[in-house]
Motif scaffolding. Structure first.
Motif, PDB file in Angstrom:
ATOM      1  N   TRP A  62       0.743  -1.122  -0.063  1.00  0.00           N
ATOM      2  CA  TRP A  62      -0.088  -0.104  -0.095  1.00  0.00           C
ATOM      3  C   TRP A  62       0.946   1.306   0.053  1.00  0.00           C
ATOM      4  N   PHE A  63       0.402   2.450  -0.495  1.00  0.00           N
ATOM      5  CA  PHE A  63       1.062   3.518  -0.486  1.00  0.00           C
ATOM      6  C   PHE A  63      -0.033   4.620  -0.471  1.00  0.00           C
ATOM      7  N   GLY A  64       0.553   5.799   0.191  1.00  0.00           N
ATOM      8  CA  GLY A  64      -0.467   7.035   0.368  1.00  0.00           C
ATOM      9  C   GLY A  64      -0.342   7.805  -0.854  1.00  0.00           C
ATOM     10  N   THR A  65      -1.623   8.542  -0.834  1.00  0.00           N
ATOM     11  CA  THR A  65      -1.458   9.836  -2.037  1.00  0.00           C
ATOM     12  C   THR A  65      -2.125  11.010  -1.181  1.00  0.00           C
ATOM     13  N   GLY A  66      -2.010  12.109  -2.109  1.00  0.00           N
ATOM     14  CA  GLY A  66      -2.563  13.438  -1.422  1.00  0.00           C
ATOM     15  C   GLY A  66      -1.517  13.816  -0.251  1.00  0.00           C
ATOM     16  N   ALA A  67      -2.285  13.672   0.888  1.00  0.00           N
ATOM     17  CA  ALA A  67      -1.727  14.353   2.029  1.00  0.00           C
ATOM     18  C   ALA A  67      -0.429  13.349   2.552  1.00  0.00           C
TER      19      ALA A  67
ATOM     20  N   GLY B 271      -0.012  16.539   6.952  1.00  0.00           N
ATOM     21  CA  GLY B 271       0.310  17.901   6.060  1.00  0.00           C
ATOM     22  C   GLY B 271      -0.751  18.417   5.017  1.00  0.00           C
ATOM     23  N   PRO B 272      -0.754  19.316   4.330  1.00  0.00           N
ATOM     24  CA  PRO B 272      -1.517  20.133   3.390  1.00  0.00           C
ATOM     25  C   PRO B 272      -1.861  19.298   2.220  1.00  0.00           C
ATOM     26  N   ALA B 273      -2.842  19.228   1.790  1.00  0.00           N
ATOM     27  CA  ALA B 273      -3.101  18.573   0.371  1.00  0.00           C
ATOM     28  C   ALA B 273      -4.536  18.617   0.069  1.00  0.00           C
ATOM     29  N   SER B 274      -4.936  18.428  -1.286  1.00  0.00           N
ATOM     30  CA  SER B 274      -6.292  18.275  -1.655  1.00  0.00           C
ATOM     31  C   SER B 274      -7.276  17.145  -1.477  1.00  0.00           C
ATOM     32  N   HIS B 275      -6.417  16.195  -0.905  1.00  0.00           N
ATOM     33  CA  HIS B 275      -7.201  14.933  -0.597  1.00  0.00           C
ATOM     34  C   HIS B 275      -6.322  13.841   0.285  1.00  0.00           C
TER      35      HIS B 275
ATOM     36  N   GLN C  57     -15.063  15.599   5.837  1.00  0.00           N
ATOM     37  CA  GLN C  57     -15.079  15.042   4.258  1.00  0.00           C
ATOM     38  C   GLN C  57     -15.643  13.725   4.286  1.00  0.00           C
ATOM     39  N   ASP C  58     -16.056  13.401   2.943  1.00  0.00           N
ATOM     40  CA  ASP C  58     -16.523  12.218   2.742  1.00  0.00           C
ATOM     41  C   ASP C  58     -15.449  11.237   2.458  1.00  0.00           C
ATOM     42  N   LEU C  59     -15.436   9.873   2.592  1.00  0.00           N
ATOM     43  CA  LEU C  59     -14.466   8.964   2.291  1.00  0.00           C
ATOM     44  C   LEU C  59     -15.241   7.899   1.553  1.00  0.00           C
ATOM     45  N   VAL C  60     -14.653   7.446   0.461  1.00  0.00           N
ATOM     46  CA  VAL C  60     -14.949   6.449  -0.526  1.00  0.00           C
ATOM     47  C   VAL C  60     -13.833   5.170  -0.616  1.00  0.00           C
TER      48      VAL C  60
ATOM     49  N   GLU D 158      -6.858  -2.118  -9.247  1.00  0.00           N
ATOM     50  CA  GLU D 158      -6.307  -1.145  -8.008  1.00  0.00           C
ATOM     51  C   GLU D 158      -7.143  -0.853  -7.193  1.00  0.00           C
ATOM     52  N   VAL D 159      -7.058  -0.786  -5.785  1.00  0.00           N
ATOM     53  CA  VAL D 159      -8.266  -0.233  -4.568  1.00  0.00           C
ATOM     54  C   VAL D 159      -7.612   0.947  -4.200  1.00  0.00           C
ATOM     55  N   ALA D 160      -8.610   1.725  -3.910  1.00  0.00           N
ATOM     56  CA  ALA D 160      -8.240   3.044  -3.310  1.00  0.00           C
ATOM     57  C   ALA D 160      -9.229   3.348  -2.275  1.00  0.00           C
ATOM     58  N   ILE D 161      -8.644   3.901  -1.109  1.00  0.00           N
ATOM     59  CA  ILE D 161      -9.431   4.575  -0.075  1.00  0.00           C
ATOM     60  C   ILE D 161      -9.147   5.892   0.022  1.00  0.00           C
ATOM     61  N   THR D 162     -10.128   6.849  -0.272  1.00  0.00           N
ATOM     62  CA  THR D 162      -9.839   8.060  -0.549  1.00  0.00           C
ATOM     63  C   THR D 162     -10.724   8.945  -0.112  1.00  0.00           C
ATOM     64  N   THR D 163     -10.569  10.247   0.091  1.00  0.00           N
ATOM     65  CA  THR D 163     -11.357  11.729   0.257  1.00  0.00           C
ATOM     66  C   THR D 163     -11.694  12.142  -1.098  1.00  0.00           C
ATOM     67  N   ALA D 164     -10.998  11.550  -2.172  1.00  0.00           N
ATOM     68  CA  ALA D 164     -11.458  12.198  -3.565  1.00  0.00           C
ATOM     69  C   ALA D 164     -12.613  11.487  -4.198  1.00  0.00           C
ATOM     70  N   VAL D 165     -13.458  11.974  -3.838  1.00  0.00           N
ATOM     71  CA  VAL D 165     -14.779  11.346  -4.485  1.00  0.00           C
ATOM     72  C   VAL D 165     -15.231  11.589  -6.151  1.00  0.00           C
ATOM     73  N   PRO D 166     -15.221  10.533  -6.860  1.00  0.00           N
ATOM     74  CA  PRO D 166     -15.296  10.433  -8.215  1.00  0.00           C
ATOM     75  C   PRO D 166     -16.493  11.527  -8.540  1.00  0.00           C
ATOM     76  N   GLY D 167     -16.194  12.442  -9.714  1.00  0.00           N
ATOM     77  CA  GLY D 167     -17.071  13.459  -9.843  1.00  0.00           C
ATOM     78  C   GLY D 167     -16.846  14.766  -9.450  1.00  0.00           C
ATOM     79  N   PHE D 168     -15.956  14.997  -8.320  1.00  0.00           N
ATOM     80  CA  PHE D 168     -15.862  16.302  -7.605  1.00  0.00           C
ATOM     81  C   PHE D 168     -14.569  16.640  -8.061  1.00  0.00           C
ATOM     82  N   ILE D 169     -14.361  17.966  -8.144  1.00  0.00           N
ATOM     83  CA  ILE D 169     -12.905  18.834  -8.308  1.00  0.00           C
ATOM     84  C   ILE D 169     -12.241  19.272  -7.080  1.00  0.00           C
ATOM     85  N   TYR D 170     -11.372  18.988  -6.963  1.00  0.00           N
ATOM     86  CA  TYR D 170     -10.838  19.301  -5.439  1.00  0.00           C
ATOM     87  C   TYR D 170      -9.735  20.283  -5.813  1.00  0.00           C
ATOM     88  N   GLY D 171      -9.654  21.614  -5.255  1.00  0.00           N
ATOM     89  CA  GLY D 171      -8.639  22.669  -5.591  1.00  0.00           C
ATOM     90  C   GLY D 171      -8.023  23.175  -4.426  1.00  0.00           C
TER      91      GLY D 171
END
Length: 251
Positions: free
Chosen positions: A36-41, A64-68, A112-115, A195-208
């Motif tokens: 496993w590896f981390g993305t975003g924060a 740390g700071p990140a969009s997700h 934040q939502d988690l998916v 690939e399996v992802a546990i993330t706050t980057a909900v599909p269809g949403f734009i995170y800036g």
């Protein structure tokens, strides 16, 4: 059926249930990242295994700071492949949120939502390099409890239709929302999870805008759900074994 034969069958069912349990996979980070590896924060100020935040052991901790925030695997064989080999399955994990805020440490608290998203890169979508199915697991941060256990069960992996609460991704519908590409089904995606992802980057949403994360994840698990008849046989067998033992004791 004779008593001895029934007991033998029950014990065999018990062994079968144990075999299913043995096929379960759990990542508690006591043996490193385990694919496993981390993305975003997880790529910011601090990202690593922390022995002070796990539920009884280590946990993956990101600050740390990140969009997700996200945890992903595309190499762990225990979590990839044909999910339909299991008629029913449960995916679960634990999360601890020390802080989730806008404006850096001590900023305005944020929820934040988690998916959970299961991706198949062999079925490329018009909008993405993969097709996927995903489900809301819950909310982290904000007014949610600091430590939570998240779990979702797929009752029938052979279903072509998306179960209640599940969504598709890889293409866009008439309103611009995420949907499965034409010809893809829930079962087809589950047959080849790359690939399996546990993330706050909900599909269809734009995170800036960036948020500040101080979060940990632990005990990521995938397990088969035993069939009801196996439970029934196991309970019946244990009851008969107890009855036989009592008869022998009286004799």
């Amino acid at each position: 059926m004779k008593l001895r034969t029934f007991v033998v069958a029950a014990v065999a069912a018990l062994g079968s249930t144990a075999a299913l349990a043995a096929s379960s996979s759990v990542v508690d980070f006591s043996n490193g990242m385990q694919g496993w590896f981390g993305t975003g924060a997880a790529g910011n100020t601090f990202s690593g295994i922390d022995s002070g935040l796990g539920n009884g052991s280590q946990a993956f901790h990101a600050v740390g700071p990140a969009s997700h925030f996200g945890m992903v695997t595309n190499t762990s064989k225990d979590f990839l492949g044909n999910y339909t080999d299991m008629k029913s399955l449960t995916f679960s994990f634990d999360m601890t949120v020390k802080e989730l805020a806008i404006g850096g440490p001590g900023g305005f608290p944020l929820g934040q939502d988690l998916v959970l998203e299961l991706r198949d890169y062999d079925k490329r979508g018009p909008q993405l390099p993969y097709s996927s199915v995903w489900v809301f697991m819950g909310v982290i941060g904000g007014y949610a409890p600091a430590s939570q256990h998240f779990s979702v069960t797929i009752a029938d992996t052979s279903s072509n239709l998306l179960p209640a609460g599940w969504h598709g991704n890889g293409d866009a519908d008439q309103y611009g929302g995420p949907t499965l590409p034409y010809g893809q089904t829930f079962r087809r995606i589950l047959m080849d999870v790359d690939e399996v992802a546990i993330t706050t980057a909900v599909p269809g949403f734009i995170y800036g805008a960036e948020q500040y994360y101080d979060v940990a994840i632990d005990n990521i698990a995938l397990s088969a759900v035993p069939e009801p008849e196996q439970y029934s046989m196991m309970v019946a067998g244990l009851g008969l074994l107890g009855f036989t033992a009592r008869r022998r004791k009286r004799a």
